[in-house]
Design a protein around this motif. Structure first.
Motif, PDB file in Angstrom:
ATOM      1  N   ILE B  42       0.825  -1.218   0.000  1.00 47.51           N
ATOM      2  CA  ILE B  42       0.000   0.000   0.000  1.00 47.51           C
ATOM      3  C   ILE B  42       0.855   1.263   0.000  1.00 47.51           C
ATOM      4  O   ILE B  42       0.346   2.358  -0.177  1.00 47.51           O
ATOM      5  N   VAL B  43       2.165   1.096   0.204  1.00 49.50           N
ATOM      6  CA  VAL B  43       3.036   2.271   0.275  1.00 49.50           C
ATOM      7  C   VAL B  43       3.398   2.752  -1.124  1.00 49.50           C
ATOM      8  O   VAL B  43       3.759   1.962  -1.982  1.00 49.50           O
ATOM      9  N   LYS B  44       3.278   4.073  -1.318  1.00 50.03           N
ATOM     10  CA  LYS B  44       3.689   4.652  -2.602  1.00 50.03           C
ATOM     11  C   LYS B  44       4.968   5.440  -2.395  1.00 50.03           C
ATOM     12  O   LYS B  44       5.053   6.273  -1.506  1.00 50.03           O
ATOM     13  N   ARG B  45       5.953   5.164  -3.235  1.00 51.28           N
ATOM     14  CA  ARG B  45       7.214   5.892  -3.129  1.00 51.28           C
ATOM     15  C   ARG B  45       7.270   6.955  -4.214  1.00 51.28           C
ATOM     16  O   ARG B  45       7.192   6.645  -5.392  1.00 51.28           O
ATOM     17  N   GLY B  46       7.384   8.179  -3.807  1.00 49.89           N
ATOM     18  CA  GLY B  46       7.319   9.269  -4.778  1.00 49.89           C
ATOM     19  C   GLY B  46       8.687   9.730  -5.229  1.00 49.89           C
ATOM     20  O   GLY B  46       9.706   9.326  -4.671  1.00 49.89           O
ATOM     21  N   ARG B  47       8.692  10.607  -6.197  1.00 53.34           N
ATOM     22  CA  ARG B  47       9.925  11.229  -6.659  1.00 53.34           C
ATOM     23  C   ARG B  47      10.441  12.143  -5.553  1.00 53.34           C
ATOM     24  O   ARG B  47       9.667  12.570  -4.683  1.00 53.34           O
ATOM     25  N   PRO B  48      11.714  12.491  -5.580  1.00 49.38           N
ATOM     26  CA  PRO B  48      12.251  13.390  -4.559  1.00 49.38           C
ATOM     27  C   PRO B  48      11.586  14.759  -4.630  1.00 49.38           C
ATOM     28  O   PRO B  48      11.219  15.222  -5.712  1.00 49.38           O
ATOM     29  N   LEU B  49      11.416  15.389  -3.474  1.00 48.46           N
ATOM     30  CA  LEU B  49      10.926  16.766  -3.423  1.00 48.46           C
ATOM     31  C   LEU B  49      12.121  17.690  -3.249  1.00 48.46           C
ATOM     32  O   LEU B  49      13.012  17.406  -2.453  1.00 48.46           O
ATOM     33  N   GLY B  50      12.108  18.775  -3.989  1.00 42.10           N
ATOM     34  CA  GLY B  50      13.173  19.761  -3.828  1.00 42.10           C
ATOM     35  C   GLY B  50      12.931  20.618  -2.601  1.00 42.10           C
ATOM     36  O   GLY B  50      11.818  20.668  -2.072  1.00 42.10           O
ATOM     37  N   LYS B  51      13.983  21.265  -2.140  1.00 41.74           N
ATOM     38  CA  LYS B  51      13.866  22.199  -1.021  1.00 41.74           C
ATOM     39  C   LYS B  51      12.756  23.218  -1.298  1.00 41.74           C
ATOM     40  O   LYS B  51      12.699  23.793  -2.386  1.00 41.74           O
ATOM     41  N   GLY B  52      11.878  23.396  -0.343  1.00 46.85           N
ATOM     42  CA  GLY B  52      10.802  24.365  -0.516  1.00 46.85           C
ATOM     43  C   GLY B  52       9.532  23.785  -1.113  1.00 46.85           C
ATOM     44  O   GLY B  52       8.485  24.433  -1.082  1.00 46.85           O
ATOM     45  N   GLU B  53       9.587  22.559  -1.627  1.00 49.32           N
ATOM     46  CA  GLU B  53       8.363  21.945  -2.159  1.00 49.32           C
ATOM     47  C   GLU B  53       7.503  21.436  -1.007  1.00 49.32           C
ATOM     48  O   GLU B  53       7.998  20.927  -0.015  1.00 49.32           O
ATOM     49  N   HIS B  54       6.197  21.556  -1.201  1.00 50.12           N
ATOM     50  CA  HIS B  54       5.274  21.135  -0.149  1.00 50.12           C
ATOM     51  C   HIS B  54       4.821  19.698  -0.341  1.00 50.12           C
ATOM     52  O   HIS B  54       4.560  19.259  -1.454  1.00 50.12           O
ATOM     53  N   LEU B  55       4.704  19.018   0.776  1.00 50.70           N
ATOM     54  CA  LEU B  55       4.200  17.650   0.780  1.00 50.70           C
ATOM     55  C   LEU B  55       2.681  17.698   0.873  1.00 50.70           C
ATOM     56  O   LEU B  55       1.960  16.958   0.221  1.00 50.70           O
ATOM     57  N   PHE B  56       2.192  18.569   1.721  1.00 48.75           N
ATOM     58  CA  PHE B  56       0.755  18.868   1.780  1.00 48.75           C
ATOM     59  C   PHE B  56       0.612  20.251   2.369  1.00 48.75           C
ATOM     60  O   PHE B  56       1.556  20.793   2.958  1.00 48.75           O
ATOM     61  N   ARG B  57      -0.576  20.816   2.188  1.00 49.13           N
ATOM     62  CA  ARG B  57      -0.821  22.166   2.680  1.00 49.13           C
ATOM     63  C   ARG B  57      -2.045  22.190   3.577  1.00 49.13           C
ATOM     64  O   ARG B  57      -2.980  21.417   3.387  1.00 49.13           O
ATOM     65  N   GLN B  58      -2.000  23.109   4.506  1.00 49.45           N
ATOM     66  CA  GLN B  58      -3.108  23.319   5.440  1.00 49.45           C
ATOM     67  C   GLN B  58      -4.422  23.459   4.669  1.00 49.45           C
ATOM     68  O   GLN B  58      -4.468  24.108   3.635  1.00 49.45           O
ATOM     69  N   ALA B  59      -5.479  22.848   5.189  1.00 50.81           N
ATOM     70  CA  ALA B  59      -6.833  22.927   4.631  1.00 50.81           C
ATOM     71  C   ALA B  59      -7.044  21.983   3.439  1.00 50.81           C
ATOM     72  O   ALA B  59      -8.173  21.807   2.983  1.00 50.81           O
ATOM     73  N   GLU B  60      -5.971  21.350   2.966  1.00 48.82           N
ATOM     74  CA  GLU B  60      -6.155  20.333   1.941  1.00 48.82           C
ATOM     75  C   GLU B  60      -6.828  19.113   2.541  1.00 48.82           C
ATOM     76  O   GLU B  60      -6.696  18.834   3.731  1.00 48.82           O
ATOM     77  N   ALA B  61      -7.507  18.346   1.694  1.00 49.55           N
ATOM     78  CA  ALA B  61      -8.094  17.100   2.154  1.00 49.55           C
ATOM     79  C   ALA B  61      -6.976  16.176   2.629  1.00 49.55           C
ATOM     80  O   ALA B  61      -5.903  16.117   2.026  1.00 49.55           O
ATOM     81  N   PHE B  62      -7.258  15.481   3.727  1.00 42.81           N
ATOM     82  CA  PHE B  62      -6.284  14.531   4.264  1.00 42.81           C
ATOM     83  C   PHE B  62      -6.478  13.182   3.598  1.00 42.81           C
ATOM     84  O   PHE B  62      -7.593  12.670   3.570  1.00 42.81           O
ATOM     85  N   GLY B  63      -5.417  12.613   3.082  1.00 42.59           N
ATOM     86  CA  GLY B  63      -5.564  11.315   2.447  1.00 42.59           C
ATOM     87  C   GLY B  63      -4.507  10.305   2.833  1.00 42.59           C
ATOM     88  O   GLY B  63      -4.689   9.112   2.649  1.00 42.59           O
ATOM     89  N   ALA B  64      -3.408  10.789   3.377  1.00 40.74           N
ATOM     90  CA  ALA B  64      -2.306   9.881   3.628  1.00 40.74           C
ATOM     91  C   ALA B  64      -1.409  10.435   4.725  1.00 40.74           C
ATOM     92  O   ALA B  64      -1.417  11.638   5.001  1.00 40.74           O
TER      93      ALA B  64
END
Lengths: 243, 243
Positions: B42-64
């Motif tokens: 069930i685990v998804k491995r994503g591409r690397p995030l660069g410095k300053g990129e957001h993983l999630f933001r406040q008020a977004e739907a929670f999914g993971a």
DNA sequence: CGAGTCATTGATGAACTTCAAAGGGAGTGG
DNA sequence: CCACTCCCTTTGAAGTTCATCAATGACTCG
């Protein structure tokens, strides 16, 4: 308070989860009748605790979480040097004792601030039942998530806000929690001392007292010892910096 | 950093939970091989995030929820008036995103402090799997309990401790978390700015900087910009007021 | 190489703590 | 039932710590 009318007495030990007037605030949310009965089977209802009696103590083995049925509790942790830090106040319908889940030892103590009753929910059996009832599992994840969210809001409050903002926020929090329980959101009695409020909010007794006096002078609240009346809710919210 | 040696590269997307060197710190603790494989599905491995990129933001739907695999993240919440409060720093092996569980909306944002990778764990599927695997359910309760305990220790820190105690505590926390990951507990690079440290600890940039300078002058730590070396661990602990 | 962010250091001031003292309230025992 | 005691609360004055304001220096990244 006498218990002549068992059905209506807050300290009555016989009411089960299905009939409890706190049900909609407590664990059973989102459970159906049959599921509530199963939950009810594992819940232990204890005798009332007097003011100052402990529900559990720091470093004790963790075995259960507790739902407040009546009264109120203070949770606090004690450092090596003996100083105490209040980590929360718990009112009827709220769950406490989750601090022990990670290490299986309580890392805080809980003491009754007035005569109080709780439902004890043995954690092992709650885990088992949660495996069988997805809605209970979800509900308990949600309750733990709530605790996390609440603590993080506290971090913001302690990190950024002035004494007035902190005290006003606490009053608004109690007001709103009372409202959910169909009690007056504008008049209530604080079950905790100024010292306990100060400890919780990272302030001294004197500062808390001064804030109360100032808010009273500005006619935002009325204070008589531990009796509080919110006179100007809008203004109190603006003092607390919330909309 | 190039990924010429996939097996050893921290940003490698192909390593599964069973082979991950962070396994012993992360979700899989206490799971057997077959269970880890199920979790792995069930685990998804994503591409690397660069410095300053957001993983999630406040008020977004929670999914993971997310497990940090490499790099580091800052979690913070933004108030109505636009001020930000850092609620935590997350290092490899640690789980973040649990703030959204209660309301199904994230009430904080998470941003990468450097190039980072995460494992995304869809919460719905984690709930399902937890019902089937008691040890996974227990482990996730434990992780949430840890978050609660950690936040409550932060409350004590912000409520009672001086600037020096707060900064020293943060350094010790990072040191100890590095140690668990088999990195040096005495030399490391801070991925966060002084401003972020200050925000987290309820202090200003200037105060943090002054504390660093003072600790350096006392030869407790060596600081060169974001490179930190702990020179006198015992003294640092005494500054932080821990044993 | 230049622009902008980040870090350091100093001077000033405000908010809260600390120290001190006196005024209520609640509960207890005579 | 009253008086006594202890704890809680309030208020004042002095002292600290940290925030704010300001300016300079260092590093990073296009």
């Amino acid at each position: 308070m006498s218990c002549a009318e068992p059905k209506r007495c807050h300290h009555n030990q016989l009411v089960n989860c299905g009939d409890c007037r706190l049900g909609p605030l407590c664990l059973p949310i989102a459970l159906n009748t049959a599921e509530i009965d199963q939950l009810d089977d594992i819940v232990k209802r204890g005798r009332p605790l007097g003011k100052g009696e402990h529900l559990f103590r720091q470093a004790e083995a963790f075995g259960a979480v507790y739902a407040v049925r009546s009264g109120s509790f203070k949770a606090y942790s004690t450092s090596d040097d003996g100083t105490e830090q209040v980590t929360g106040f718990y009112l009827p319908g709220e769950i406490l004792g989750m601090d022990g889940i990670s290490s299986l030892k309580h890392c805080s103590s809980a003491v009754a601030l007035e005569t109080s009753t709780v439902c004890e929910i043995p954690f092992g059996r709650l885990e088992e039942l949660s495996s069988q009832l997805p809605s209970l599992q979800r509900r308990f994840f949600q309750i733990m998530g709530n605790e996390i969210t609440k603590d993080q809001q506290m971090l913001t409050l302690l990190g950024k806000n002035s004494a007035e903002e902190r005290v006003a926020s606490l009053l608004l929090s109690i007001s709103s929690r009372n409202h959910h329980r169909n009690l007056s959101p504008t008049r209530f009695r604080l079950s905790m001392s100024r010292a306990e409020i100060g400890n919780y909010m990272g302030l001294t007794v004197e500062t808390v007292s001064r804030v109360f006096s100032r808010l009273q002078k500005q006619e935002v609240i009325g204070v008589d010892n531990r009796e509080v009346e919110i006179l100007d809710m809008a203004k109190l919210k603006s003092v607390a910096n919330v909309t």
